[in-house]
Scaffold this active site. Structure first.
Site, PDB file in Angstrom:
ATOM      1  N   ASP A 147      11.801   2.139  -5.965  1.00  0.00           N
ATOM      2  CA  ASP A 147      13.259   2.268  -6.184  1.00  0.00           C
ATOM      3  C   ASP A 147      14.041   1.158  -5.476  1.00  0.00           C
ATOM      4  O   ASP A 147      15.217   0.940  -5.768  1.00  0.00           O
ATOM      5  CB  ASP A 147      13.758   3.649  -5.721  1.00  0.00           C
ATOM      6  CG  ASP A 147      13.535   3.945  -4.247  1.00  0.00           C
ATOM      7  OD1 ASP A 147      12.915   3.108  -3.552  1.00  0.00           O
ATOM      8  OD2 ASP A 147      13.978   5.014  -3.778  1.00  0.00           O
ATOM      9  N   GLU A 148      13.370   0.438  -4.550  1.00  0.00           N
ATOM     10  CA  GLU A 148      14.097  -0.586  -3.781  1.00  0.00           C
ATOM     11  C   GLU A 148      14.551  -1.755  -4.655  1.00  0.00           C
ATOM     12  O   GLU A 148      15.409  -2.535  -4.242  1.00  0.00           O
ATOM     13  CB  GLU A 148      13.232  -1.087  -2.624  1.00  0.00           C
ATOM     14  CG  GLU A 148      12.863   0.028  -1.675  1.00  0.00           C
ATOM     15  CD  GLU A 148      12.404  -0.447  -0.297  1.00  0.00           C
ATOM     16  OE1 GLU A 148      12.556  -1.631   0.006  1.00  0.00           O
ATOM     17  OE2 GLU A 148      11.894   0.408   0.449  1.00  0.00           O
TER      18      GLU A 148
HETATM   19  O1  DAU Z   1      11.715   3.472  -1.337  1.00  0.00           O
HETATM   20  C1  DAU Z   1      10.367   3.178  -1.573  1.00  0.00           C
HETATM   21  C2  DAU Z   1       9.835   2.310  -0.460  1.00  0.00           C
HETATM   22  O2  DAU Z   1       9.747   3.122   0.694  1.00  0.00           O
HETATM   23  C3  DAU Z   1       8.479   1.670  -0.789  1.00  0.00           C
HETATM   24  O3  DAU Z   1       8.637   0.810  -1.874  1.00  0.00           O
HETATM   25  C4  DAU Z   1       7.950   0.914   0.423  1.00  0.00           C
HETATM   26  O4  DAU Z   1       6.658   0.407   0.133  1.00  0.00           O
HETATM   27  C5  DAU Z   1       7.871   1.863   1.587  1.00  0.00           C
HETATM   28  O5  DAU Z   1       7.434   1.162   2.746  1.00  0.00           O
HETATM   29  C6  DAU Z   1       9.230   2.516   1.857  1.00  0.00           C
HETATM   30  O6  DAU Z   1      10.181   1.561   2.387  1.00  0.00           O
HETATM   31  P1  DAU Z   1      11.167   1.935   3.604  1.00  0.00           P
HETATM   32  O7  DAU Z   1      11.566   0.683   4.274  1.00  0.00           O
HETATM   33  O8  DAU Z   1      12.223   2.870   3.176  1.00  0.00           O
HETATM   34  O9  DAU Z   1      10.119   2.776   4.524  1.00  0.00           O
HETATM   35  P2  DAU Z   1       9.843   2.797   6.093  1.00  0.00           P
HETATM   36  O10 DAU Z   1       8.933   3.945   6.364  1.00  0.00           O
HETATM   37  O11 DAU Z   1       9.473   1.468   6.634  1.00  0.00           O
HETATM   38  O12 DAU Z   1      11.276   3.168   6.685  1.00  0.00           O
HETATM   39  C7  DAU Z   1      11.951   4.357   6.316  1.00  0.00           C
HETATM   40  C8  DAU Z   1      13.309   4.350   6.996  1.00  0.00           C
HETATM   41  O13 DAU Z   1      13.119   4.502   8.419  1.00  0.00           O
HETATM   42  C9  DAU Z   1      14.072   3.058   6.831  1.00  0.00           C
HETATM   43  O14 DAU Z   1      15.471   3.355   6.760  1.00  0.00           O
HETATM   44  C10 DAU Z   1      13.784   2.277   8.115  1.00  0.00           C
HETATM   45  C11 DAU Z   1      13.642   3.375   9.147  1.00  0.00           C
HETATM   46  N1  DAU Z   1      12.680   3.101  10.243  1.00  0.00           N
HETATM   47  C12 DAU Z   1      11.448   2.647   9.932  1.00  0.00           C
HETATM   48  C13 DAU Z   1      10.518   2.404  10.929  1.00  0.00           C
HETATM   49  C14 DAU Z   1       9.144   1.874  10.600  1.00  0.00           C
HETATM   50  C15 DAU Z   1      13.046   3.385  11.548  1.00  0.00           C
HETATM   51  O15 DAU Z   1      14.176   3.840  11.835  1.00  0.00           O
HETATM   52  N2  DAU Z   1      12.121   3.167  12.533  1.00  0.00           N
HETATM   53  C16 DAU Z   1      10.878   2.672  12.292  1.00  0.00           C
HETATM   54  O16 DAU Z   1      10.091   2.451  13.248  1.00  0.00           O
END
Ligand code: DAU
Ligand code: NAD
Length: 365
Positions: A147-148
């Protein structure tokens, strides 16, 4: 690519379909492989994966002995290797998940995202085109996307299949580019394709660089839980098995050249999600209520951090009668249980390299 006698025997068995799943050793891919191998014993499933830091064959230890499953270690950026794979197996269908998938890594090192997500996808499209030679009957190239690609929402609205692309990170730009190429191969060459764009997945086997498994692992080890900015960014969370059931439906019933959005209708602010996770962890670890929340640490925001994602998946729900199953809290509990009872898996994936990455990401934040 030479074939051993055993491989030749396998390929020549009377399979209903031979399908290629790329990235099958990763988080979502391993659940897709398991579903197809167990649900469709008449399909030969070939899992092609480079086994990067995110790929782990242990994810498939329970099914890797099945006679309708085989693994090929392949870098999809290697054009010759990809063409050779298509020549070897004569696939009927492709489910393409292999990708660099972590937004933060795309900020510190975008090149790998361009190679794997864009060049790798073109190599697979060329492989399918060469192999199918314009006889497209019964063939399908299914591209798994995110969705990104639609960018970031304000406080209102949802992404539909008609939302204009507006990717903001190197990761989402590389995925948007691959989506465009997939559609261009349909428009220009007639390649039968289908694309789905899904929201944030969570569940067993997710590499602990992503928010939920990272937080579970840190809470368990009494380490700070890093929340970017003020924790106000919103994501729409979907249990991985729900994504996989949608992939199964779309692979079998999706209309050619259609796009399907997949989402959980389950929006959470990061900080609220982390607080709920802390409560679950306190319960599971028999800690006094409120203990884990003390680990929450607000850190420097992700550059260009998308504010909000929310997916309208009504097309998929209407056309294929799909809907997500577990309630979020139940899905999270299942996920926590899995991580708590699979410490060996965690130890194995948290290699020296990951520790270095972790230190460089979070020191000074
Ligand atoms: O929306 C689909 C996407 O979701 C996928 O296409 C990606 O492959 C997948 O990694 C994911 O992306 P996000 O960037 O949303 O996921 P992430 O788990 O890295 O982060 C989720 C949210 O949490 C985002 O707003 C960033 C925040 N975050 C992330 C990490 C790793 C934090 O606050 N602290 C953290 O340490
Ligand atoms: P992941 O990082 O866990 O797994 C990716 C897999 O691809 C790994 O097994 C890795 O070894 C393999 N791979 C990477 N580069 C490769 C290369 N050059 N050649 C061959 N294999 C290679 O990713 P994931 O979270 O399971 O995501 C899978 C797919 O789903 C991706 O295309 C991603 O964009 C998409 N997606 C993910 C989410 C999510 O929330 N995780 C949501 C929507 C869409």
């Amino acid at each position: 690519m030479g074939e051993s006698r055993q491989e030749e025997k396998l390929i020549n068995m009377n399979w209903e379909k031979t399908i290629l799943i790329t990235g099958g050793a990763g988080f979502i891919g391993s659940h897709v492989v398991r579903r197809f191998v167990t649900r469709y014993p008449s399909y030969l499933v070939i899992n092609a994966d480079k086994l990067t830091y995110a790929g782990n064959l242990e994810n498939l230890a329970d099914i890797d002995f099945k006679k309708n499953y085989s693994f090929e270690k392949i870098d999809i950026v290697n054009k010759e290797a990809v063409l050779g794979l298509f020549r070897k197996y004569n696939f009927d269908g492709v489910i393409h998940l292999a990708a660099e998938s972590h937004v933060d890594r795309s900020i510190t090192g975008p090149d790998e995202f361009v190679f794997t997500n864009i060049v790798g996808t073109v190599n697979l499209l060329n492989g399918a085109l060469a192999s199918w030679q314009k006889d497209f009957i019964g063939k399908l190239f299914y591209h798994i996307s995110t969705d990104e690609v639609y960018g970031s929402l304000g406080s209102e609205g949802m992404f539909t299949e008609e939302t204009a692309y507006d990717p903001k990170s190197p990761y989402s730009a590389s995925k948007a580019s691959s989506d465009h190429l997939v559609r261009a191969y349909n428009h220009t060459f007639g390649l039968p394709v289908v694309i789905s764009n899904c929201s944030n997945n969570y569940g067993p086997n997710q590499f602990p660089e992503k928010l939920i498994p990272l937080a579970i692992n840190n809470i368990k080890n009494n380490k700070a839980v890093p929340v970017y900015g003020k924790g106000e960014n919103i994501r729409d969370w979907l249990y991985v098995e729900d994504h996989v059931s949608a992939i199964d439906l779309i692979f079998h019933n999706g209309k050619p050249c259609e796009t399907y959005n997949i989402g959980g209708n389950n929006e959470w602010k990061n900080i609220d999600l982390i607080r709920m996770l802390c409560r679950i962890m306190d319960k599971k670890l028999n800690r006094t209520a409120g203990t884990s929340e003390k680990l929450i640490t607000f850190v420097k925001d992700r550059p260009g951090h998308d504010l909000r994602y929310a997916i309208d998946s009504s097309k998929l729900q209407k056309e294929m009668n799909w809907s997500p199953i577990p309630k979020f809290e139940e899905g999270l509990e299942k996920t926590v249980d899995w991580y708590l009872s699979n410490q060996k898996w965690l130890d194995n994936v948290i290699s020296g390299d990951y520790e270095k990455y972790y230190d460089s990401m979070y020191s000074g934040r």
